[in-house]
Scaffold this motif. Structure first.
Motif, PDB file in Angstrom:
ATOM      1  N   ALA A  59       0.796  -1.228   0.000  1.00 56.92           N
ATOM      2  CA  ALA A  59       0.000   0.000   0.000  1.00 56.92           C
ATOM      3  C   ALA A  59       0.829   1.279   0.000  1.00 56.92           C
ATOM      4  N   ILE A  60       1.878   1.321   0.796  1.00 55.93           N
ATOM      5  CA  ILE A  60       2.609   2.563   0.994  1.00 55.93           C
ATOM      6  C   ILE A  60       3.292   2.985  -0.299  1.00 55.93           C
ATOM      7  N   GLY A  61       3.150   4.292  -0.609  1.00 62.09           N
ATOM      8  CA  GLY A  61       3.731   4.863  -1.812  1.00 62.09           C
ATOM      9  C   GLY A  61       2.788   4.867  -2.998  1.00 62.09           C
ATOM     10  N   ARG A  62       1.581   4.352  -2.800  1.00 59.96           N
ATOM     11  CA  ARG A  62       0.622   4.326  -3.899  1.00 59.96           C
ATOM     12  C   ARG A  62      -0.493   5.361  -3.651  1.00 59.96           C
ATOM     13  N   ASN A  63      -1.120   5.757  -4.757  1.00 60.58           N
ATOM     14  CA  ASN A  63      -2.245   6.701  -4.614  1.00 60.58           C
ATOM     15  C   ASN A  63      -3.566   5.931  -4.580  1.00 60.58           C
ATOM     16  N   CYS A  64      -4.678   6.667  -4.477  1.00 58.45           N
ATOM     17  CA  CYS A  64      -5.994   6.034  -4.321  1.00 58.45           C
ATOM     18  C   CYS A  64      -6.349   5.163  -5.524  1.00 58.45           C
ATOM     19  N   LEU A  65      -6.112   5.682  -6.729  1.00 57.12           N
ATOM     20  CA  LEU A  65      -6.485   4.938  -7.920  1.00 57.12           C
ATOM     21  C   LEU A  65      -5.715   3.628  -8.007  1.00 57.12           C
ATOM     22  N   GLU A  66      -4.433   3.662  -7.600  1.00 57.77           N
ATOM     23  CA  GLU A  66      -3.595   2.457  -7.657  1.00 57.77           C
ATOM     24  C   GLU A  66      -4.024   1.430  -6.605  1.00 57.77           C
ATOM     25  N   LEU A  67      -4.706   1.896  -5.571  1.00 57.64           N
ATOM     26  CA  LEU A  67      -5.154   0.978  -4.517  1.00 57.64           C
ATOM     27  C   LEU A  67      -6.569   0.447  -4.763  1.00 57.64           C
ATOM     28  N   GLY A  68      -7.127   0.754  -5.912  1.00 59.61           N
ATOM     29  CA  GLY A  68      -8.423   0.173  -6.267  1.00 59.61           C
ATOM     30  C   GLY A  68      -9.622   1.063  -6.015  1.00 59.61           C
ATOM     31  N   TYR A  69      -9.397   2.325  -5.653  1.00 58.97           N
ATOM     32  CA  TYR A  69     -10.523   3.238  -5.497  1.00 58.97           C
ATOM     33  C   TYR A  69     -11.183   3.452  -6.863  1.00 58.97           C
ATOM     34  N   GLU A  70     -12.489   3.598  -6.851  1.00 58.21           N
ATOM     35  CA  GLU A  70     -13.182   3.907  -8.105  1.00 58.21           C
ATOM     36  C   GLU A  70     -12.685   5.260  -8.607  1.00 58.21           C
ATOM     37  N   PRO A  71     -12.633   5.454  -9.936  1.00 58.26           N
ATOM     38  CA  PRO A  71     -12.072   6.698 -10.477  1.00 58.26           C
ATOM     39  C   PRO A  71     -12.699   7.968  -9.904  1.00 58.26           C
ATOM     40  N   TRP A  72     -14.015   7.996  -9.758  1.00 55.73           N
ATOM     41  CA  TRP A  72     -14.661   9.203  -9.217  1.00 55.73           C
ATOM     42  C   TRP A  72     -14.224   9.457  -7.786  1.00 55.73           C
ATOM     43  N   HIS A  73     -14.034   8.344  -7.022  1.00 52.35           N
ATOM     44  CA  HIS A  73     -13.640   8.453  -5.625  1.00 52.35           C
ATOM     45  C   HIS A  73     -12.204   8.976  -5.525  1.00 52.35           C
ATOM     46  N   ALA A  74     -11.300   8.406  -6.351  1.00 54.88           N
ATOM     47  CA  ALA A  74      -9.907   8.848  -6.342  1.00 54.88           C
ATOM     48  C   ALA A  74      -9.804  10.315  -6.770  1.00 54.88           C
ATOM     49  N   ALA A  75     -10.572  10.700  -7.799  1.00 51.71           N
ATOM     50  CA  ALA A  75     -10.536  12.088  -8.268  1.00 51.71           C
ATOM     51  C   ALA A  75     -11.051  13.042  -7.193  1.00 51.71           C
ATOM     52  N   MET A  76     -12.068  12.616  -6.429  1.00 50.05           N
ATOM     53  CA  MET A  76     -12.613  13.463  -5.361  1.00 50.05           C
ATOM     54  C   MET A  76     -11.553  13.735  -4.300  1.00 50.05           C
ATOM     55  N   HIS A  77     -10.826  12.686  -3.892  1.00 50.73           N
ATOM     56  CA  HIS A  77      -9.781  12.883  -2.874  1.00 50.73           C
ATOM     57  C   HIS A  77      -8.630  13.718  -3.426  1.00 50.73           C
ATOM     58  N   ASP A  78      -8.304  13.555  -4.718  1.00 50.16           N
ATOM     59  CA  ASP A  78      -7.253  14.388  -5.305  1.00 50.16           C
ATOM     60  C   ASP A  78      -7.622  15.869  -5.197  1.00 50.16           C
ATOM     61  N   ARG A  79      -8.878  16.187  -5.504  1.00 49.35           N
ATOM     62  CA  ARG A  79      -9.324  17.586  -5.399  1.00 49.35           C
ATOM     63  C   ARG A  79      -9.274  18.072  -3.952  1.00 49.35           C
ATOM     64  N   GLU A  80      -9.670  17.225  -3.045  1.00 52.61           N
ATOM     65  CA  GLU A  80      -9.707  17.630  -1.630  1.00 52.61           C
ATOM     66  C   GLU A  80      -8.290  17.828  -1.077  1.00 52.61           C
ATOM     67  N   ILE A  81      -7.349  16.976  -1.483  1.00 56.78           N
ATOM     68  CA  ILE A  81      -5.957  17.137  -1.045  1.00 56.78           C
ATOM     69  C   ILE A  81      -5.412  18.486  -1.507  1.00 56.78           C
ATOM     70  N   GLU A  82      -5.662  18.807  -2.778  1.00 57.82           N
ATOM     71  CA  GLU A  82      -5.199  20.087  -3.296  1.00 57.82           C
ATOM     72  C   GLU A  82      -5.873  21.257  -2.583  1.00 57.82           C
ATOM     73  N   GLN A  83      -7.144  21.074  -2.212  1.00 55.78           N
ATOM     74  CA  GLN A  83      -7.859  22.136  -1.497  1.00 55.78           C
ATOM     75  C   GLN A  83      -7.253  22.368  -0.115  1.00 55.78           C
ATOM     76  N   VAL A  84      -6.926  21.295   0.583  1.00 54.65           N
ATOM     77  CA  VAL A  84      -6.304  21.431   1.914  1.00 54.65           C
ATOM     78  C   VAL A  84      -4.948  22.116   1.790  1.00 54.65           C
ATOM     79  N   ILE A  85      -4.154  21.706   0.781  1.00 51.65           N
ATOM     80  CA  ILE A  85      -2.830  22.312   0.583  1.00 51.65           C
ATOM     81  C   ILE A  85      -2.973  23.801   0.281  1.00 51.65           C
ATOM     82  N   ALA A  86      -3.934  24.161  -0.555  1.00 46.95           N
ATOM     83  CA  ALA A  86      -4.073  25.555  -0.982  1.00 46.95           C
ATOM     84  C   ALA A  86      -4.650  26.433   0.121  1.00 46.95           C
ATOM     85  N   THR A  87      -5.616  25.909   0.883  1.00 44.70           N
ATOM     86  CA  THR A  87      -6.312  26.758   1.861  1.00 44.70           C
ATOM     87  C   THR A  87      -5.786  26.594   3.274  1.00 44.70           C
TER      88      THR A  87
END
Length: 463
Positions: A59-87
């Motif tokens: 698991a370690i070193g992989r992103n959500c999509l590589e761990l089997g998250y559905e594409p919409w789910h992985a994309a949602m977390h990608d957006r949220e990570i960027e939002q936390v970093i930015a805000t």
């Protein structure tokens, strides 16, 4: 273990603090994790690895999509990570996920990890399984929606009050009152009919004192400003073994029922009155017919004929529910026995008019007596005798009057009777009394005539 270590104190050796934190993270049922700035997992506790069904190395070193998250789910977390970093602000949400425990619902919180230089160096997250809570919330929401739909669908006023009834909330069924929400504190004086306020206040006082169901029938001011009758009932709500905290109730519109009951009461009263009047009429007919009768058989025939005329008049009124009777129907019913094969012997004419029951009965009996006399001695006893019955509405001294005339024509010569019999007395005295008008009966040799003048109510003329 050292107390400072238990408290996470700053004097605990770094290795001990690491062991403590790692122990807490690995034993919590919550999912704990961390992403680097490239959205790769750099940490996952045992609960998260078990949920994924992965080992640390897998698991370690992989992103959500590589761990089997559905594409919409992985994309949602990608957006949220960027939002936390930015805000540099937390992000919270809930999401379904298909893991080793099946499809579950998770509540998550993402927070920034601030490095020594003050910049965001990673994003940490915690996730909790809230499937049961969400299912309960969804079930409760559906239940509340169904209850709200039922409340809004009913014509009843559904309400709740606080413990002392000082605040009343209308929660549904606004067809009667036309409003929802909290009523004014003086609702009793504003909504309830003045004559019913003491009754309602006493019912509330009894219900509060005994902590039992409130029940009362009273009038309320409806949305049109008129008074409507309601049957109101409210049950106390209390915790087990505790005092009443509020009341929940409904008020049903029973105006139609009350009006029906009042109409039934009036009808029974009217029926009683009419039965007594009818018995009095029958008694009078019997006494006057039989008192001086020389021939009992003939007297019985006259008595039966008069009762039949009375019954026929009753039939006309019954068809109109005893509210009124058309004058045309009264006339034709009274002369019906004389019309057999002789319809051309009557000249009937007059406008549409309505008579109340008392006037209708009186006029029907009088016409019957006139017909009987005409068939025995007058114009209907021989050809070519005829009878003219005409009526009209006149205005006399500002009052609307019925003027009805009976005129016998072309019959045998008429001789005035030596004494007034029951028929003549019924026509002259009875009509004058019951019609509250004037009756002129004339035994002219050319033919009997009768002129009836009586006041008529405004609704007597048909539109």
């Amino acid at each position: 273990m050292d107390n400072s270590l238990m408290a996470g104190g700053s004097h605990a050796p770094a290795e001990q603090r690491v062991r403590l934190y790692e122990t807490l993270l690995q034993t919590t049922p919550d999912l704990v994790y961390m992403w680097d700035l490239q959205h790769r997992f750099t940490y996952a506790n045992a609960a998260l690895l078990a949920m994924w069904g992965k080992t640390w190395d897998e698991a370690i070193g992989r992103n959500c999509l590589e761990l089997g998250y559905e594409p919409w789910h992985a994309a949602m977390h990608d957006r949220e990570i960027e939002q936390v970093i930015a805000t540099r602000l937390p992000v919270r949400g809930d999401v379904p996920f298909n893991g080793t425990n099946g499809r579950r619902i998770y509540d998550y919180l993402l927070v920034p990890v601030i490095g020594p230089d003050g910049t965001v160096e990673a994003v940490a997250g915690t996730t909790r399984d809230v499937t049961e809570r969400k299912l309960h919330e969804e079930a409760r929401r559906h239940s509340e929606e169904r209850l709200a739909a039922m409340v809004d669908a009913t014509s009843d006023v559904v309400y709740r009050t606080n413990q002392d009834w000082s605040a009343v909330d209308v929660v549904g069924g606004g067809q009667l009152l036309g409003r929802h929400g909290t009523l004014t504190p003086d609702w009793l004086d504003v909504l309830v009919h003045p004559d019913d306020r003491d009754l309602v206040a006493d019912a509330i006082a009894r219900a509060r004192a005994t902590q039992t169901t409130f029940s009362a029938e009273h009038r309320v001011r409806n949305q049109h400003g008129e008074w409507s009758w309601v049957a109101s009932r409210a049950v106390p709500i209390r915790p087990i073994g505790g005092e009443v905290t509020e009341w929940f109730g409904a008020a049903t519109d029973i105006t139609a029922r009350r009006q029906h009951e009042e109409r039934q009461r009036l009808l029974l009263h009217e029926l009683n009155h009419r039965v007594k009047n009818t018995l009095a009429i029958v008694q009078s007919i019997a006494l006057q017919t039989l008192r001086n009768a020389d021939d009992i058989g003939a007297a019985c025939d006259r008595f039966e004929a008069r009762l039949h005329a009375l019954a026929q008049a009753h039939d006309v009124l019954t068809r109109r529910e005893w509210e009124h009777a058309p004058l045309q129907d009264i006339v034709r019913t009274a002369i019906a026995p004389c019309l057999v094969d002789d319809e051309d012997r009557f000249d009937i004419d007059g406008p549409d008019m309505q008579l109340d029951p008392q006037r209708a009965l009186a006029l029907s009996m009088a016409l019957h007596e006139l017909c009987t006399n005409a068939m025995k001695y007058g114009a209907l006893s021989a050809r070519p005798g005829r009878v003219r019955i005409h009526w009209r509405a006149d205005t006399v001294q500002g009052r609307r009057m019925l003027v009805l005339s009976w005129q016998e024509i072309d019959g045998p010569p008429v001789a005035a009777p030596s004494h007034r019999g029951f028929g003549s007395r019924l026509i002259e005295r009875g009509l004058r009394h019951d019609l509250r008008g004037d009756v002129a009966l004339d035994f002219d040799s050319a033919g009997v005539s009768c002129r009836i003048t009586a006041p008529i109510p405004e609704q007597g003329m048909a539109a």
